[in-house]
Scaffold this motif. Structure first.
Motif, short mmCIF file in Angstrom:
data_model
loop_
_atom_site.label_atom_id
_atom_site.label_comp_id
_atom_site.label_asym_id
_atom_site.label_seq_id
_atom_site.Cartn_x
_atom_site.Cartn_y
_atom_site.Cartn_z
N ALA A 1 0.83 -1.21 0.00
CA ALA A 1 0.00 0.00 0.00
C ALA A 1 0.86 1.25 0.00
CB ALA A 1 -0.93 -0.01 1.22
N GLU A 2 1.94 1.23 0.77
CA GLU A 2 2.80 2.40 0.84
C GLU A 2 3.45 2.72 -0.51
OE1 GLU A 2 1.98 0.92 4.81
OE2 GLU A 2 2.62 -0.06 2.96
N TYR B 1 -0.08 3.60 -3.19
CA TYR B 1 -1.10 4.58 -2.81
C TYR B 1 -0.42 5.92 -2.53
CZ TYR B 1 -4.59 0.86 -2.25
OH TYR B 1 -5.45 -0.19 -2.47
N LYS C 1 -2.05 9.38 2.35
CA LYS C 1 -2.07 8.70 3.64
C LYS C 1 -3.46 8.17 3.97
CE LYS C 1 -1.16 9.45 8.56
NZ LYS C 1 -0.77 10.44 9.61
N ILE D 1 -4.16 4.92 2.24
CA ILE D 1 -3.43 3.81 2.87
C ILE D 1 -4.16 3.36 4.13
CG2 ILE D 1 -1.27 3.12 4.00
CD1 ILE D 1 0.17 5.10 2.14
N GLU D 2 -4.60 4.33 4.93
CA GLU D 2 -5.32 4.00 6.17
C GLU D 2 -6.63 3.28 5.86
OE1 GLU D 2 -5.71 7.82 7.93
OE2 GLU D 2 -3.71 7.80 8.85
N TYR E 1 -7.21 1.46 3.23
CA TYR E 1 -6.81 0.14 2.74
C TYR E 1 -6.67 -0.84 3.90
CZ TYR E 1 -3.52 -3.40 0.91
OH TYR E 1 -2.87 -4.57 0.58
N TYR E 2 -5.97 -0.41 4.95
CA TYR E 2 -5.76 -1.29 6.10
C TYR E 2 -7.03 -1.44 6.94
CZ TYR E 2 -0.72 -1.52 5.31
OH TYR E 2 0.51 -1.78 4.78
#
Length: 640
Positions: free
Chosen positions: A390-391, A394, A397, A400-401, A403-404
């Motif tokens: 993801a890092e 994407y 930020k 990414i957050e 995504y998780y």
């Protein structure tokens, strides 16, 4: 994240081998455990069938490679021997010498002369045709060739046909098919089509007294053992019908087995065993052998029960034409399962969801059974945690957050919707053959199911039913689908190659079609920062609208059997990758050192006996290595 269980256990070529847990197994009754045990034995027994189906020389090649590996007394630390070991591991993983996903033959990274030196050192002989099959890059180059410009049968290396052309095969089965039959038989599903000594085209049926007879007879023996521990009469009926099918090869018996199987919605334990999926045949007729043994995850199944209970609402509110909708959705049963054993075309690489049976008329009349394999999905998620994906791909930020935060829940939901409702939705118009879309059928069917899931994932109904926590949760799934379809899934394809596998074609087709229109409408676009492409989404509502439009068109193509429109859609959007994105993703992904493909080893089931020899328990062992499992299977379950 679970840090107490080692998920990743091996890595070679483009593959990572994982383990999966079988939670709650220890809480099953002894009879249930013994039922599972004997079903796993039936599953393990069929391994050689798939190897032979994939390519006529696969079994000879595997056995020769294993003989070298187990007897070679020379230096095993050299670069050449390590390359030989990797090649053997790839053959195990792909159930043959062709890549399990691309179906291209993979080239050994050791020379022919080194191979011959290994043979000599081990006092082994190899027929010239076998050596050519391994080292000649143009011979048997592709297991499944879907190129519409060539004879897809003559140019496919699989072992479903011998000495027949595509036209001969199509004409043979067209002559058998009654287009007015509302309960059509799946002709060709369980046989090899070839020419006899007099040049006549004949079928060689896979059954107890036919092709693969030794193996099938042993599968039947284990099914009979399992029958003694079945949970109820319905399971015993299912096993009896499957045994009858294996003994006779009669395809109408297979239909009866499929109907009985789909009706069994109450049993805790379930299994698939037989000739099921047709992805390995360019014509979509011949079915590969596979097996999965599983039991219901009772808690998680509440989610799929909610979905299936509302199946008619989803059908009625689909953006497809009313002519193609089912007036009454029948028998959509869905559950979340814990996989207990993988075999055949589900091993080592495995699906994360299943929707069966395949016969469209059975689905329309009796319904379908859909499963989400949550412990497999969980193993994927646990093994990938913190890998930097993801890092790298994407830009923001907050993406990414998200995504998780929502990645796993939306993955599971999309699988639920895809399998439970997507494959079970819609209907063919009267007189339209299930095989009308020919080599494009598999891709378009997967696209139809994916689009159904994508469209409804963003519906407020998901929050109303308590399946998604809020109306923001679906957005990371939309983002990732386009990113994967157009870019990140291309890590699986060498530069310059086209997309071949049906599921990959489906994902690229959807992503490229939606992106083309979404970019024009200002809904999404690629942006470049520091020389890297990142996806920006500006209007998720517009994306959903586009998913709905494409779903309507794909359903029309399926329902009307519009071969030319289906071909145009797949060839235009699903086959050729964007070369810029392709080159870039290969470079970016290389730095992450993430294996593009993952597969699994099975746990080992042990019978525990008391002093008198009576079985008192069945236990699981998760310690067997990939190599040890493969060699044990070859030793203990090889009968052809």
């Amino acid at each position: 994240m679970d840090t107490t269980f080692k998920y990743s256990i091996d890595r070679f070529a483009d593959v990572e081998i994982l383990r999966y847990k079988v939670p709650e197994f220890e809480k099953l009754s002894l009879n249930q455990k013994l039922y599972i045990y004997h079903l796993t034995e039936a599953a393990a027994t069929g391994r050689d069938i798939l190897f032979d189906q994939n390519f006529k020389h696969n079994l000879q090649i595997r056995r020769l490679l294993e003989a070298i590996y187990t007897t070679y007394s020379g230096d095993r630390t050299t670069t050449d021997f390590k390359a030989f070991e990797t090649y053997l591991k790839r053959v195990w993983f792909s159930n043959g010498i062709h890549h399990h996903y691309s179906t291209l033959k993979f080239a050994p990274e050791f020379s022919r002369s080194y191979f011959e030196s290994l043979l000599s050192s081990c006092s082994l002989e190899c027929e010239p045709e076998i050596t050519e099959a391994i080292f000649n890059p143009t011979l048997y180059a592709k297991r499944v060739n879907l190129d519409s410009n060539v004879d897809v049968i003559a140019n496919s290396a699989n072992n479903y046909y011998s000495g027949v052309t595509q036209k001969e095969a199509e004409d043979f089965y067209a002559a058998m098919t009654d287009t007015t039959n509302r309960e059509p038989i799946s002709y060709g599903m369980n046989s090899r089509l070839e020419k006899d000594a007099d040049g006549r085209i004949v079928e060689r049926v896979w059954k107890v007294d036919g092709v693969y007879g030794k193996t099938i007879a042993r599968i039947v023996g284990h099914l009979k053992d399992a029958r003694n521990y079945a949970e109820n009469d319905r399971q015993r009926e299912i096993i009896d019908l499957l045994i009858k099918f294996y003994e006779t090869g009669d395809l109408r018996t297979f239909d009866l087995y499929s109907i009985a199987w789909v009706k069994d919605t109450e049993s805790r334990i379930d299994f698939v065993n037989g000739f099921i999926e047709t992805y390995g045949d360019a014509l979509g007729l011949k079915a590969s052998w596979e097996s999965i043994v599983n039991f219901k995850n009772i808690e998680a199944t509440e989610r799929t029960k909610t979905i299936s209970a509302n199946a008619q609402w989803f059908e009625d509110n689909s953006p497809t034409d009313v002519r193609f909708k089912k007036k009454e959705v029948k028998g959509v049963s869905a559950k979340v399962i814990t996989n207990a054993f993988l075999a055949g075309d589900c091993y080592p690489a495995t699906p994360i969801g299943i929707n069966l049976p395949n016969a469209n008329w059975i689905r329309q009349t009796y319904g379908s059974k859909s499963v989400t394999i949550e412990n497999i999905m969980n193993a994927y998620s646990e093994a990938a945690h913190g890998n930097g994906f993801a890092e790298e791909f994407y830009l923001h930020k907050e993406d990414i957050e998200a995504y998780y935060k929502y990645g796993f829940i939306t993955d599971v939901l999309h699988t639920d919707l895809h399998e439970c409702l997507g494959h079970g939705s819609g209907q063919l118009l009267e007189g339209v053959s299930q095989d009308a879309l020919k080599s494009y059928g598999a891709t378009l069917e997967e696209a139809r199911a994916d689009l159904f899931g994508l469209y409804f994932m963003a519906d407020p109904k998901m929050v109303e039913l308590g399946i998604l926590p809020n109306m923001e949760a679906y957005k990371p799934a939309y983002y990732r689908y386009i990113l994967n379809g157009m870019m990140t899934q291309l890590i699986r394809i060498p530069m310059g190659e086209n997309v071949e596998e049906a599921h990959m074609r489906n994902r690229q087709l959807i992503a490229a079609w939606v992106y083309e229109r979404g970019e024009k409408d200002g809904a999404l676009r690629w942006v470049v920062k520091d020389g890297k492409h990142y996806l920006e989404v500006y209007d998720y509502g517009k994306m959903r609208e586009l998913f709905g439009k494409l779903l309507a068109e794909v359903q029309r193509i399926k329902s009307e059997g519009d071969y030319e429109a289906g071909k145009a859609l797949v060839e235009t959007y699903g086959v050729t990758p964007d070369s810029t994105l392709h080159h870039e993703v290969l470079e970016r992904h290389k730095k992450l050192n993430i294996a593009p493909y993952k597969g699994f080893v099975n746990p080992v089931y042990h019978l525990v006996k008391d002093a008198s020899g009576k079985v008192t328990d069945v236990t699981l062992d998760y310690t067997e290595s990939y190599t040890d499992q493969m060699l044990r299977y070859s030793s203990d379950y090889s009968f052809e």
